[in-house]
Motif scaffolding. Sequence first.
Motif, PDB file in Angstrom:
ATOM      1  N   TYR A  53       0.969  -3.659   5.332  1.00 24.80           N
ATOM      2  CA  TYR A  53       1.559  -4.903   4.828  1.00 24.80           C
ATOM      3  C   TYR A  53       2.919  -4.670   4.175  1.00 24.80           C
ATOM      4  O   TYR A  53       3.251  -5.263   3.159  1.00 24.80           O
ATOM      5  CB  TYR A  53       0.586  -5.577   3.844  1.00 24.80           C
ATOM      6  CG  TYR A  53      -0.618  -6.138   4.555  1.00 24.80           C
ATOM      7  CD1 TYR A  53      -0.621  -7.449   5.011  1.00 24.80           C
ATOM      8  CD2 TYR A  53      -1.721  -5.345   4.824  1.00 24.80           C
ATOM      9  CE1 TYR A  53      -1.712  -7.971   5.694  1.00 24.80           C
ATOM     10  CE2 TYR A  53      -2.818  -5.860   5.503  1.00 24.80           C
ATOM     11  CZ  TYR A  53      -2.802  -7.165   5.937  1.00 24.80           C
ATOM     12  OH  TYR A  53      -3.890  -7.677   6.622  1.00 24.80           O
ATOM     13  N   GLY A  54       3.701  -3.778   4.762  1.00 23.04           N
ATOM     14  CA  GLY A  54       5.070  -3.562   4.309  1.00 23.04           C
ATOM     15  C   GLY A  54       5.328  -2.216   3.683  1.00 23.04           C
ATOM     16  O   GLY A  54       6.476  -1.871   3.400  1.00 23.04           O
ATOM     17  N   GLY A  55       4.293  -1.418   3.434  1.00 21.26           N
ATOM     18  CA  GLY A  55       4.489  -0.133   2.775  1.00 21.26           C
ATOM     19  C   GLY A  55       4.878   1.009   3.686  1.00 21.26           C
ATOM     20  O   GLY A  55       5.452   1.994   3.245  1.00 21.26           O
ATOM     21  N   ALA A  56       4.591   0.889   4.984  1.00 21.79           N
ATOM     22  CA  ALA A  56       4.825   1.994   5.926  1.00 21.79           C
ATOM     23  C   ALA A  56       6.299   2.186   6.243  1.00 21.79           C
ATOM     24  O   ALA A  56       7.124   1.290   6.044  1.00 21.79           O
ATOM     25  CB  ALA A  56       4.066   1.727   7.223  1.00 21.79           C
ATOM     26  N   ASP A  57       6.609   3.367   6.742  1.00 17.68           N
ATOM     27  CA  ASP A  57       7.943   3.700   7.265  1.00 17.68           C
ATOM     28  C   ASP A  57       9.054   3.565   6.238  1.00 17.68           C
ATOM     29  O   ASP A  57      10.203   3.292   6.594  1.00 17.68           O
ATOM     30  CB  ASP A  57       8.267   2.854   8.500  1.00 17.68           C
ATOM     31  CG  ASP A  57       7.227   3.022   9.591  1.00 17.68           C
ATOM     32  OD1 ASP A  57       6.727   4.145   9.759  1.00 17.68           O
ATOM     33  OD2 ASP A  57       6.903   2.022  10.257  1.00 17.68           O
ATOM     34  N   ARG A  58       8.703   3.747   4.981  1.00 18.58           N
ATOM     35  CA  ARG A  58       9.699   3.678   3.908  1.00 18.58           C
ATOM     36  C   ARG A  58       9.382   4.710   2.845  1.00 18.58           C
ATOM     37  O   ARG A  58       8.239   5.092   2.663  1.00 18.58           O
ATOM     38  CB  ARG A  58       9.685   2.294   3.258  1.00 18.58           C
ATOM     39  CG  ARG A  58      10.040   1.204   4.227  1.00 18.58           C
ATOM     40  CD  ARG A  58      10.040  -0.093   3.535  1.00 18.58           C
ATOM     41  NE  ARG A  58      11.328  -0.711   3.848  1.00 18.58           N
ATOM     42  CZ  ARG A  58      11.632  -1.938   3.519  1.00 18.58           C
ATOM     43  NH1 ARG A  58      10.788  -2.680   2.851  1.00 18.58           N
ATOM     44  NH2 ARG A  58      12.804  -2.431   3.844  1.00 18.58           N
ATOM     45  N   THR A  59      10.411   5.105   2.142  1.00 22.36           N
ATOM     46  CA  THR A  59      10.236   5.908   0.944  1.00 22.36           C
ATOM     47  C   THR A  59      10.480   4.970  -0.231  1.00 22.36           C
ATOM     48  O   THR A  59      11.525   4.314  -0.304  1.00 22.36           O
ATOM     49  CB  THR A  59      11.234   7.086   0.909  1.00 22.36           C
ATOM     50  OG1 THR A  59      10.969   7.923   2.040  1.00 22.36           O
ATOM     51  CG2 THR A  59      11.102   7.881  -0.371  1.00 22.36           C
ATOM     52  N   TRP A  60       9.516   4.891  -1.124  1.00 23.68           N
ATOM     53  CA  TRP A  60       9.584   3.983  -2.262  1.00 23.68           C
ATOM     54  C   TRP A  60       9.957   4.754  -3.522  1.00 23.68           C
ATOM     55  O   TRP A  60       9.278   5.703  -3.904  1.00 23.68           O
ATOM     56  CB  TRP A  60       8.239   3.287  -2.447  1.00 23.68           C
ATOM     57  CG  TRP A  60       7.897   2.418  -1.285  1.00 23.68           C
ATOM     58  CD1 TRP A  60       7.117   2.742  -0.215  1.00 23.68           C
ATOM     59  CD2 TRP A  60       8.361   1.083  -1.060  1.00 23.68           C
ATOM     60  NE1 TRP A  60       7.054   1.687   0.662  1.00 23.68           N
ATOM     61  CE2 TRP A  60       7.810   0.651   0.168  1.00 23.68           C
ATOM     62  CE3 TRP A  60       9.171   0.204  -1.772  1.00 23.68           C
ATOM     63  CZ2 TRP A  60       8.048  -0.603   0.701  1.00 23.68           C
ATOM     64  CZ3 TRP A  60       9.409  -1.042  -1.256  1.00 23.68           C
ATOM     65  CH2 TRP A  60       8.852  -1.450  -0.038  1.00 23.68           C
ATOM     66  N   GLN A  61      11.059   4.357  -4.163  1.00 22.27           N
ATOM     67  CA  GLN A  61      11.587   5.009  -5.357  1.00 22.27           C
ATOM     68  C   GLN A  61      11.171   4.203  -6.587  1.00 22.27           C
ATOM     69  O   GLN A  61      11.452   2.999  -6.660  1.00 22.27           O
ATOM     70  CB  GLN A  61      13.124   5.065  -5.272  1.00 22.27           C
ATOM     71  CG  GLN A  61      13.796   5.674  -6.473  1.00 22.27           C
ATOM     72  CD  GLN A  61      13.643   7.177  -6.516  1.00 22.27           C
ATOM     73  OE1 GLN A  61      13.781   7.850  -5.501  1.00 22.27           O
ATOM     74  NE2 GLN A  61      13.359   7.700  -7.689  1.00 22.27           N
ATOM     75  N   LEU A  62      10.511   4.849  -7.545  1.00 19.63           N
ATOM     76  CA  LEU A  62      10.109   4.175  -8.780  1.00 19.63           C
ATOM     77  C   LEU A  62      11.346   3.879  -9.623  1.00 19.63           C
ATOM     78  O   LEU A  62      12.138   4.780  -9.907  1.00 19.63           O
ATOM     79  CB  LEU A  62       9.134   5.047  -9.572  1.00 19.63           C
ATOM     80  CG  LEU A  62       8.587   4.439 -10.860  1.00 19.63           C
ATOM     81  CD1 LEU A  62       7.739   3.198 -10.566  1.00 19.63           C
ATOM     82  CD2 LEU A  62       7.765   5.467 -11.631  1.00 19.63           C
ATOM     83  N   ILE A  63      11.514   2.612 -10.003  1.00 16.23           N
ATOM     84  CA  ILE A  63      12.667   2.236 -10.817  1.00 16.23           C
ATOM     85  C   ILE A  63      12.269   1.679 -12.185  1.00 16.23           C
ATOM     86  O   ILE A  63      13.089   1.620 -13.093  1.00 16.23           O
ATOM     87  CB  ILE A  63      13.581   1.217 -10.096  1.00 16.23           C
ATOM     88  CG1 ILE A  63      12.827  -0.062  -9.746  1.00 16.23           C
ATOM     89  CG2 ILE A  63      14.225   1.864  -8.871  1.00 16.23           C
ATOM     90  CD1 ILE A  63      13.727  -1.196  -9.253  1.00 16.23           C
ATOM     91  N   GLU A  64      10.998   1.279 -12.324  1.00 21.85           N
ATOM     92  CA  GLU A  64      10.558   0.699 -13.589  1.00 21.85           C
ATOM     93  C   GLU A  64       9.082   1.013 -13.811  1.00 21.85           C
ATOM     94  O   GLU A  64       8.268   0.912 -12.893  1.00 21.85           O
ATOM     95  CB  GLU A  64      10.760  -0.811 -13.553  1.00 21.85           C
ATOM     96  CG  GLU A  64      10.487  -1.522 -14.845  1.00 21.85           C
ATOM     97  CD  GLU A  64      10.753  -3.016 -14.728  1.00 21.85           C
ATOM     98  OE1 GLU A  64       9.821  -3.790 -15.004  1.00 21.85           O
ATOM     99  OE2 GLU A  64      11.882  -3.380 -14.338  1.00 21.85           O
ATOM    100  N   LEU A  65       8.741   1.384 -15.035  1.00 20.05           N
ATOM    101  CA  LEU A  65       7.360   1.658 -15.403  1.00 20.05           C
ATOM    102  C   LEU A  65       7.058   0.922 -16.698  1.00 20.05           C
ATOM    103  O   LEU A  65       7.711   1.155 -17.714  1.00 20.05           O
ATOM    104  CB  LEU A  65       7.132   3.163 -15.567  1.00 20.05           C
ATOM    105  CG  LEU A  65       5.745   3.622 -16.004  1.00 20.05           C
ATOM    106  CD1 LEU A  65       4.674   3.168 -15.012  1.00 20.05           C
ATOM    107  CD2 LEU A  65       5.699   5.131 -16.167  1.00 20.05           C
TER     108      LEU A  65
END
Length: 131
Positions: free
Chosen positions: A26-38
Amino acid sequence: MKTLALISVAFLGIKACTPDETLRAYGGADRTWQLIELNGEEYTAAATLTFPETGEIVGQGPCNGFSASLTVPYPWFGAENLISTRRTCPDQAAETAFLQALQTASLSEVAGDMMILSTDTGLMLVFTAAD
């Protein structure tokens, strides 16, 4: 024996046809996700997530690489069986906070280049697509 082999092949075929219902589909594949806020604060250390295969989470924290299983259907989230390398570094506190939050998150949402992992009590990790 021949019957057992046929049943095994049939089972594997059914398993291979099972659709991916996780965040990856549902949109998570084929990408690298960078954490910007915690938890409402800018995350200044480097932390990433990817979903390379069905049921897999792979990432890099500020100090260590890690992997986990993801088997719950979207919009739920659950980083299960997380394993990590064990190097220490100056950003160890940031990494610990990230990995603890990742293991606590239970909801997910992907909207374009943004991904949010959260809980019903307010924990929130905000990622942006790095590629």
